[in-house]
Design a protein around this motif. Structure first.
Motif, PDB file in Angstrom:
ATOM      1  N   ALA A 148      47.980 104.891 -49.193  1.00 51.10           N
ATOM      2  CA  ALA A 148      48.486 103.537 -49.395  1.00 51.10           C
ATOM      3  C   ALA A 148      49.803 103.370 -48.647  1.00 51.10           C
ATOM      4  CB  ALA A 148      48.681 103.260 -50.880  1.00 51.10           C
ATOM      5  N   PHE A 149      49.835 102.427 -47.701  1.00 52.22           N
ATOM      6  CA  PHE A 149      51.079 102.096 -47.008  1.00 52.22           C
ATOM      7  C   PHE A 149      50.926 100.738 -46.337  1.00 52.22           C
ATOM      8  CE2 PHE A 149      48.480 104.078 -43.800  1.00 52.22           C
ATOM      9  CZ  PHE A 149      48.861 103.570 -42.568  1.00 52.22           C
ATOM     10  N   ARG A 150      52.048 100.194 -45.859  1.00 56.30           N
ATOM     11  CA  ARG A 150      52.059  98.890 -45.213  1.00 56.30           C
ATOM     12  C   ARG A 150      51.903  99.096 -43.710  1.00 56.30           C
ATOM     13  NH1 ARG A 150      50.712  95.192 -48.388  1.00 56.30           N
ATOM     14  NH2 ARG A 150      51.802  93.596 -47.183  1.00 56.30           N
ATOM     15  N   LEU A 151      50.816  98.575 -43.151  1.00 57.53           N
ATOM     16  CA  LEU A 151      50.517  98.751 -41.737  1.00 57.53           C
ATOM     17  C   LEU A 151      51.426  97.892 -40.861  1.00 57.53           C
ATOM     18  CD1 LEU A 151      46.695  98.267 -42.226  1.00 57.53           C
ATOM     19  CD2 LEU A 151      47.775 100.455 -41.757  1.00 57.53           C
ATOM     20  N   SER A 152      51.693  98.378 -39.635  1.00 55.91           N
ATOM     21  CA  SER A 152      52.494  97.578 -38.716  1.00 55.91           C
ATOM     22  C   SER A 152      51.897  97.485 -37.321  1.00 55.91           C
ATOM     23  CB  SER A 152      53.911  98.146 -38.614  1.00 55.91           C
ATOM     24  OG  SER A 152      53.885  99.471 -38.097  1.00 55.91           O
ATOM     25  N   ASP A 161      40.759 108.084 -30.210  1.00 59.97           N
ATOM     26  CA  ASP A 161      42.039 108.722 -30.507  1.00 59.97           C
ATOM     27  C   ASP A 161      43.065 107.628 -30.718  1.00 59.97           C
ATOM     28  OD1 ASP A 161      44.177 110.355 -30.863  1.00 59.97           O
ATOM     29  OD2 ASP A 161      44.077 111.344 -28.908  1.00 59.97           O
ATOM     30  N   LEU A 162      43.228 107.200 -31.977  1.00 58.31           N
ATOM     31  CA  LEU A 162      44.070 106.057 -32.304  1.00 58.31           C
ATOM     32  C   LEU A 162      45.210 106.466 -33.219  1.00 58.31           C
ATOM     33  CD1 LEU A 162      41.281 103.431 -33.070  1.00 58.31           C
ATOM     34  CD2 LEU A 162      42.528 103.719 -30.928  1.00 58.31           C
ATOM     35  N   VAL A 163      46.310 105.699 -33.147  1.00 58.01           N
ATOM     36  CA  VAL A 163      47.473 105.923 -33.999  1.00 58.01           C
ATOM     37  C   VAL A 163      47.832 104.616 -34.691  1.00 58.01           C
ATOM     38  CG1 VAL A 163      49.932 106.466 -34.052  1.00 58.01           C
ATOM     39  CG2 VAL A 163      48.395 107.811 -32.619  1.00 58.01           C
ATOM     40  N   ILE A 164      48.032 104.678 -36.005  1.00 58.85           N
ATOM     41  CA  ILE A 164      48.485 103.533 -36.798  1.00 58.85           C
ATOM     42  C   ILE A 164      49.849 103.876 -37.385  1.00 58.85           C
ATOM     43  CG2 ILE A 164      48.088 102.169 -38.886  1.00 58.85           C
ATOM     44  CD1 ILE A 164      45.126 102.407 -38.387  1.00 58.85           C
ATOM     45  N   THR A 165      50.787 102.941 -37.261  1.00 60.08           N
ATOM     46  CA  THR A 165      52.119 103.151 -37.820  1.00 60.08           C
ATOM     47  C   THR A 165      52.355 102.219 -38.999  1.00 60.08           C
ATOM     48  OG1 THR A 165      53.010 101.574 -36.218  1.00 60.08           O
ATOM     49  CG2 THR A 165      53.119 103.911 -35.643  1.00 60.08           C
ATOM     50  N   GLY A 166      53.353 102.582 -39.821  1.00 55.22           N
ATOM     51  CA  GLY A 166      53.672 101.739 -40.954  1.00 55.22           C
ATOM     52  C   GLY A 166      54.778 102.300 -41.806  1.00 55.22           C
ATOM     53  N   ILE A 167      54.827 101.804 -43.022  1.00 57.68           N
ATOM     54  CA  ILE A 167      55.887 102.179 -43.949  1.00 57.68           C
ATOM     55  C   ILE A 167      55.326 102.275 -45.359  1.00 57.68           C
ATOM     56  CG2 ILE A 167      56.551  99.760 -44.305  1.00 57.68           C
ATOM     57  CD1 ILE A 167      59.447 100.714 -44.540  1.00 57.68           C
ATOM     58  N   SER A 168      55.863 103.208 -46.135  1.00 59.99           N
ATOM     59  CA  SER A 168      55.483 103.336 -47.535  1.00 59.99           C
ATOM     60  C   SER A 168      56.752 103.321 -48.379  1.00 59.99           C
ATOM     61  CB  SER A 168      54.700 104.640 -47.769  1.00 59.99           C
ATOM     62  OG  SER A 168      54.206 104.682 -49.089  1.00 59.99           O
ATOM     63  N   GLY A 207      58.858 110.616 -40.977  1.00 56.04           N
ATOM     64  CA  GLY A 207      58.991 109.973 -42.278  1.00 56.04           C
ATOM     65  C   GLY A 207      60.350 109.355 -42.523  1.00 56.04           C
ATOM     66  N   GLY A 208      61.321 109.647 -41.662  1.00 54.07           N
ATOM     67  CA  GLY A 208      62.681 109.185 -41.912  1.00 54.07           C
ATOM     68  C   GLY A 208      62.965 107.766 -41.488  1.00 54.07           C
ATOM     69  N   THR A 209      61.973 107.068 -40.947  1.00 51.46           N
ATOM     70  CA  THR A 209      62.190 105.692 -40.511  1.00 51.46           C
ATOM     71  C   THR A 209      60.950 104.858 -40.804  1.00 51.46           C
ATOM     72  OG1 THR A 209      62.825 104.311 -38.623  1.00 51.46           O
ATOM     73  CG2 THR A 209      61.308 106.106 -38.181  1.00 51.46           C
ATOM     74  N   GLY A 210      61.135 103.553 -40.978  1.00 59.37           N
ATOM     75  CA  GLY A 210      59.992 102.666 -41.152  1.00 59.37           C
ATOM     76  C   GLY A 210      59.507 102.204 -39.792  1.00 59.37           C
ATOM     77  N   TRP A 211      58.279 102.535 -39.450  1.00 61.18           N
ATOM     78  CA  TRP A 211      57.753 102.217 -38.129  1.00 61.18           C
ATOM     79  C   TRP A 211      57.261 100.777 -38.078  1.00 61.18           C
ATOM     80  CZ3 TRP A 211      58.849 105.692 -34.527  1.00 61.18           C
ATOM     81  CH2 TRP A 211      59.128 106.987 -34.937  1.00 61.18           C
ATOM     82  N   THR A 212      57.681 100.058 -37.029  1.00 64.38           N
ATOM     83  CA  THR A 212      57.315  98.644 -36.904  1.00 64.38           C
ATOM     84  C   THR A 212      56.284  98.393 -35.814  1.00 64.38           C
ATOM     85  OG1 THR A 212      59.174  98.274 -35.390  1.00 64.38           O
ATOM     86  CG2 THR A 212      59.560  97.886 -37.748  1.00 64.38           C
ATOM     87  N   GLY A 213      55.947  99.406 -35.024  1.00 64.80           N
ATOM     88  CA  GLY A 213      54.942  99.171 -33.991  1.00 64.80           C
ATOM     89  C   GLY A 213      54.664 100.424 -33.198  1.00 64.80           C
ATOM     90  N   VAL A 214      53.634 100.360 -32.358  1.00 66.99           N
ATOM     91  CA  VAL A 214      53.224 101.501 -31.552  1.00 66.99           C
ATOM     92  C   VAL A 214      52.584 100.964 -30.272  1.00 66.99           C
ATOM     93  CG1 VAL A 214      50.995 101.641 -32.733  1.00 66.99           C
ATOM     94  CG2 VAL A 214      51.866 103.657 -31.535  1.00 66.99           C
ATOM     95  N   ALA A 215      52.733 101.709 -29.183  1.00 63.26           N
ATOM     96  CA  ALA A 215      52.121 101.317 -27.915  1.00 63.26           C
ATOM     97  C   ALA A 215      51.599 102.558 -27.221  1.00 63.26           C
ATOM     98  CB  ALA A 215      53.121 100.585 -27.026  1.00 63.26           C
ATOM     99  N   ALA A 216      50.604 102.384 -26.374  1.00 61.99           N
ATOM    100  CA  ALA A 216      50.017 103.513 -25.647  1.00 61.99           C
ATOM    101  C   ALA A 216      49.709 103.108 -24.227  1.00 61.99           C
ATOM    102  CB  ALA A 216      48.750 103.996 -26.343  1.00 61.99           C
ATOM    103  N   ARG A 217      49.928 104.044 -23.313  1.00 67.83           N
ATOM    104  CA  ARG A 217      49.585 103.797 -21.913  1.00 67.83           C
ATOM    105  C   ARG A 217      49.425 105.144 -21.206  1.00 67.83           C
ATOM    106  NH1 ARG A 217      49.645  99.398 -18.666  1.00 67.83           N
ATOM    107  NH2 ARG A 217      49.861  99.729 -16.409  1.00 67.83           N
ATOM    108  N   GLY A 218      48.364 105.287 -20.487  1.00 68.85           N
ATOM    109  CA  GLY A 218      48.155 106.490 -19.715  1.00 68.85           C
ATOM    110  C   GLY A 218      48.061 107.748 -20.559  1.00 68.85           C
ATOM    111  N   GLY A 219      47.553 107.627 -21.782  1.00 73.00           N
ATOM    112  CA  GLY A 219      47.417 108.783 -22.650  1.00 73.00           C
ATOM    113  C   GLY A 219      48.663 109.129 -23.441  1.00 73.00           C
ATOM    114  N   VAL A 220      49.750 108.378 -23.237  1.00 70.29           N
ATOM    115  CA  VAL A 220      50.997 108.617 -23.960  1.00 70.29           C
ATOM    116  C   VAL A 220      51.170 107.553 -25.024  1.00 70.29           C
ATOM    117  CG1 VAL A 220      53.505 108.798 -23.768  1.00 70.29           C
ATOM    118  CG2 VAL A 220      52.032 109.682 -21.929  1.00 70.29           C
ATOM    119  N   VAL A 221      51.438 107.987 -26.258  1.00 68.01           N
ATOM    120  CA  VAL A 221      51.658 107.069 -27.388  1.00 68.01           C
ATOM    121  C   VAL A 221      53.139 107.066 -27.739  1.00 68.01           C
ATOM    122  CG1 VAL A 221      51.063 106.531 -29.758  1.00 68.01           C
ATOM    123  CG2 VAL A 221      49.333 107.513 -28.245  1.00 68.01           C
ATOM    124  N   VAL A 222      53.735 105.881 -27.859  1.00 65.04           N
ATOM    125  CA  VAL A 222      55.164 105.746 -28.153  1.00 65.04           C
ATOM    126  C   VAL A 222      55.330 104.915 -29.433  1.00 65.04           C
ATOM    127  CG1 VAL A 222      57.377 104.942 -27.299  1.00 65.04           C
ATOM    128  CG2 VAL A 222      55.687 105.833 -25.694  1.00 65.04           C
TER     129      VAL A 222
END
Length: 222
Positions: A148-152, A161-168, A207-222
């Motif tokens: 359970a967490f809040r998606l961003s 191969d996907l990454v989801i960021t968010g906050i709990s 875990g030390g920060t609330g993530w607000t977004g994510v981006a990917a390009r060329g196999g690199v996820v930021v």
């Protein structure tokens, strides 16, 4: 002779009086389908299509809730998601409203291909896991995250191969509430969470920060 400043002010006032009224709008997403072909979505059902040098409100037969994100695969394949489970699809000539099988607020969309689209849906209760919708080109399916967490945001390396960021949130004491970051990754068909696993911090940096977004390009996820 009238002072030049007076003439300038009068001209400005006249131009303002005859200018078309502009209404402030809160936009939340943009998609460039092609040069000169742009989509904007936002609060209060804002859905605007810029094409051939002009902006027009996209047609739809009923009032729309807040729209949160947009993506696509060219001018004839544009997808929009919003609150109350709203999904819109533009095929180049008409706007349809596919049924994704949920009334959750849809906050993000990520397209790997026209037959591989992912949408994030917030749960109504912070204690309930959010929903993730997937479109395979013909139908929508739904799966729940294990945590359970809040998606961003969502991004990744396609396919699979996907990454989801968010906050709990957690309460170390009755009078204290802390925010912790969550990063969930889909690999091999399973979601694995890092940063916060619902019980403890598994990674201080994630875990030390609330993530607000994510981006990917060329196999690199930021």
């Amino acid at each position: 002779m009238r002072h030049p400043l007076t003439i300038a002010l009068a001209a400005a006032a006249l131009a303002t009086a005859f200018a078309a009224p502009v209404r402030a709008q809160s936009y939340r997403g943009i998609y460039v389908a092609a040069p000169g072909d742009i989509w904007l979505v936002g609060a209060s059902g804002a859905l605007v299509h810029g094409r051939a040098g002009s902006w027009v409100k996209a047609p739809d037969g009923s009032p729309l809730p807040d729209l949160n994100a947009v993506t696509g695969f060219g001018p004839n394949d544009v997808w929009v998601v919003g609150d109350e489970g709203t999904i819109l699809h533009w095929n180049g000539t008409a706007l349809s409203r596919p049924n994704g099988g949920t009334e959750a607020n849809l906050v993000a969309i990520y397209g790997c291909a026209a037959n591989d689209i992912w949408v994030l849906g917030q749960s109504e209760d912070e204690s309930q896991p959010p929903a993730v919708l997937h479109y395979n080109g013909s139908a929508w399916s739904q799966q729940r995250m294990p945590l359970a967490f809040r998606l961003s945001g969502i991004a990744g390396t396609c396919p699979g191969d996907l990454v989801i960021t968010g906050i709990s949130f957690f309460d170390p004491r009755p009078d204290q509430r802390r925010n912790v970051g969550v990063v969930s990754r889909l690999r091999g068909g399973s979601w694995v969470s890092s940063g916060w696993d619902g019980r403890r911090m598994t990674d201080e940096q994630l875990g030390g920060t609330g993530w607000t977004g994510v981006a990917a390009r060329g196999g690199v996820v930021v």
